[in-house]
Design a protein around this motif. Structure first.
Motif, PDB file in Angstrom:
ATOM      1  N   MET A 211       0.754  -1.196  -0.317  1.00 32.11           N
ATOM      2  CA  MET A 211       0.173  -0.332   0.553  1.00 32.11           C
ATOM      3  C   MET A 211       1.049   1.113   0.037  1.00 32.11           C
ATOM      4  O   MET A 211       1.740   1.613   1.156  1.00 32.11           O
ATOM      5  N   GLU A 212       0.895   1.905  -0.817  1.00 29.85           N
ATOM      6  CA  GLU A 212       1.483   2.982  -0.991  1.00 29.85           C
ATOM      7  C   GLU A 212       0.350   4.832  -1.108  1.00 29.85           C
ATOM      8  O   GLU A 212      -0.476   4.420  -2.669  1.00 29.85           O
ATOM      9  N   GLY A 213       0.961   5.440  -0.422  1.00 30.46           N
ATOM     10  CA  GLY A 213      -0.095   6.665  -0.340  1.00 30.46           C
ATOM     11  C   GLY A 213      -1.844   6.086  -0.222  1.00 30.46           C
ATOM     12  O   GLY A 213      -3.194   6.405  -0.641  1.00 30.46           O
ATOM     13  N   GLY A 214      -2.091   4.642   0.263  1.00 32.79           N
ATOM     14  CA  GLY A 214      -3.403   4.638   0.709  1.00 32.79           C
ATOM     15  C   GLY A 214      -3.945   3.539  -0.370  1.00 32.79           C
ATOM     16  O   GLY A 214      -4.911   2.952  -0.934  1.00 32.79           O
ATOM     17  N   ARG A 215      -3.157   3.072  -1.560  1.00 28.82           N
ATOM     18  CA  ARG A 215      -3.682   2.469  -2.807  1.00 28.82           C
ATOM     19  C   ARG A 215      -2.576   0.969  -2.955  1.00 28.82           C
ATOM     20  O   ARG A 215      -1.332   1.096  -2.564  1.00 28.82           O
ATOM     21  N   PRO A 216      -3.389   0.084  -3.721  1.00 26.13           N
ATOM     22  CA  PRO A 216      -2.272  -1.006  -3.988  1.00 26.13           C
ATOM     23  C   PRO A 216      -1.566  -0.637  -5.047  1.00 26.13           C
ATOM     24  O   PRO A 216      -1.661  -0.194  -5.876  1.00 26.13           O
ATOM     25  N   VAL A 217      -0.438  -1.320  -4.909  1.00 28.20           N
ATOM     26  CA  VAL A 217       0.574  -1.280  -5.922  1.00 28.20           C
ATOM     27  C   VAL A 217       1.752  -2.367  -6.279  1.00 28.20           C
ATOM     28  O   VAL A 217       2.387  -3.096  -5.020  1.00 28.20           O
ATOM     29  N   TRP A 218       2.000  -2.740  -6.966  1.00 28.01           N
ATOM     30  CA  TRP A 218       2.338  -4.214  -7.440  1.00 28.01           C
ATOM     31  C   TRP A 218       3.829  -4.437  -7.112  1.00 28.01           C
ATOM     32  O   TRP A 218       3.730  -3.721  -7.928  1.00 28.01           O
ATOM     33  N   VAL A 219       4.689  -4.663  -6.860  1.00 33.47           N
ATOM     34  CA  VAL A 219       6.255  -4.697  -6.095  1.00 33.47           C
ATOM     35  C   VAL A 219       6.998  -5.079  -6.385  1.00 33.47           C
ATOM     36  O   VAL A 219       8.296  -5.462  -6.814  1.00 33.47           O
ATOM     37  N   LYS A 220       6.060  -6.390  -7.353  1.00 35.90           N
ATOM     38  CA  LYS A 220       6.695  -7.797  -7.501  1.00 35.90           C
ATOM     39  C   LYS A 220       6.122  -7.915  -8.727  1.00 35.90           C
ATOM     40  O   LYS A 220       5.284  -7.646 -10.058  1.00 35.90           O
ATOM     41  N   ASP A 221       7.916  -8.023 -10.444  1.00 30.30           N
ATOM     42  CA  ASP A 221       6.108  -8.581 -11.808  1.00 30.30           C
ATOM     43  C   ASP A 221       6.000  -9.945 -12.307  1.00 30.30           C
ATOM     44  O   ASP A 221       5.422 -10.148 -12.659  1.00 30.30           O
ATOM     45  N   ARG A 222       5.869 -11.125 -10.469  1.00 33.88           N
ATOM     46  CA  ARG A 222       5.720 -12.035 -11.169  1.00 33.88           C
ATOM     47  C   ARG A 222       4.857 -12.293  -9.912  1.00 33.88           C
ATOM     48  O   ARG A 222       5.254 -11.889  -8.824  1.00 33.88           O
ATOM     49  N   CYS A 223       3.242 -12.639  -9.624  1.00 36.34           N
ATOM     50  CA  CYS A 223       2.933 -13.805  -8.448  1.00 36.34           C
ATOM     51  C   CYS A 223       2.173 -15.107  -8.722  1.00 36.34           C
ATOM     52  O   CYS A 223       2.794 -15.582  -9.891  1.00 36.34           O
ATOM     53  N   VAL A 224       1.706 -15.506  -7.489  1.00 39.44           N
ATOM     54  CA  VAL A 224       1.447 -15.859  -8.298  1.00 39.44           C
ATOM     55  C   VAL A 224       0.054 -16.777  -8.610  1.00 39.44           C
ATOM     56  O   VAL A 224       0.088 -17.214  -9.355  1.00 39.44           O
ATOM     57  N   HIS A 225      -1.535 -15.685  -8.691  1.00 45.82           N
ATOM     58  CA  HIS A 225      -2.003 -15.473 -10.034  1.00 45.82           C
ATOM     59  C   HIS A 225      -2.801 -15.944  -9.463  1.00 45.82           C
ATOM     60  O   HIS A 225      -4.478 -17.050 -10.121  1.00 45.82           O
TER      61      HIS A 225
END
Length: 256
Positions: A211-225
């Motif tokens: 959470m950055e500035g109260g909003r979600p930000v994806w900080v990794k290029d990949r995830c589990v989906h």
């Protein structure tokens, strides 16, 4: 010991039914991985279960990573703990049994095989979530399947899921596709809808969201989906490109 991974609750529901019958405790695989709990000492009279959803005829990356690193043993015994896998899927499990069997080969376990429970489809990058009435029917059918699986396990693990060799090859290929496409770049947030609750960050199994500035930000290029961030957003503020906008949301009643 019951290790489970569940984004929308289908696998968690199965894990809790197993606990009710066989005892022991449930452990979230993503928590165990995050805490690096790889040396698992199994209580002498317990079986080991893994419960998780099928992704692309294979297993979620977080599950694969944990299995690859984990070791299991009975306290003060050279016997190998019995281990069984129960998967959940909206459709076919494909040749996942081949990949799973290979993962446990060489581990200090007596691997007994895999069973699959067909439950409510919720991979909304490709499919629409069924209507509520259809969900209720599917969950009832899933409960009956779990009951049958439990009886099969009690009778020396009879009638496990088995696919042919071709499906094993197909699953190996789709597993590669899954790992090549589980990128985060297409996740978007409707800032007008977002209520800044942080649940998306909380539910992400690999901490790919901050959470950055109260909003979600994806900080990794990949995830589990796993799409937990989408399904469990109370404001339905998260999408994955245009693929999820009209496909609905789903959470198993066990999480409500």
């Amino acid at each position: 010991m019951i290790f489970y991974f569940s984004a929308t609750g289908n696998s968690k529901a199965v894990a809790e039914k197993l606990m009710d019958v066989f005892g022991g405790f449930t452990y979230k695989i993503d928590d165990e991985l995050r805490q690096k709990n790889f040396e698992q000492e199994v209580p002498r009279e317990e079986k080991v279960f893994f419960v998780f959803p099928i992704y692309f005829f294979s297993m979620p990356t977080v599950v694969e990573e944990f299995i690859s690193k984990a070791d299991f043993k009975y306290a003060n015994s050279d016997e190998r703990p019995e281990l069984c896998v129960i998967t959940t899927s909206g459709g076919s499990a494909g040749g996942a049994d081949h990949l799973i069997s290979k993962m446990f080969k060489g581990k200090n376990v007596d691997y007994k095989g895999m069973y699959n429970v067909k439950s409510v489809e919720n991979y909304i990058l490709l499919y629409k979530v069924p209507l509520p009435e259809a969900q209720t029917l599917k969950l009832r059918e899933a409960d009956k399947q779990v009951e049958d699986i439990i009886q099969n396990i009690k009778f020396n693990y009879r009638v496990p899921y088995k696919s042919g060799p071709f499906m094993g090859i197909a699953s190996a290929l789709t597993n590669k596709i899954y790992k090549a496409t589980n990128k985060t770049e297409k996740f978007t947030v409707d800032t007008d809808k977002c209520i800044k609750c942080g649940l998306c960050q909380f539910h992400c199994p690999i901490s790919a969201i901050k959470m950055e500035g109260g909003r979600p930000v994806w900080v990794k290029d990949r995830c589990v989906h796993c799409l937990a961030c989408i399904h469990r957003c109370p404001a339905q503020a998260i999408e994955y490109g245009n693929k999820t906008k009209s496909n609905g949301r789903y959470v198993n009643p066990i999480l409500k």
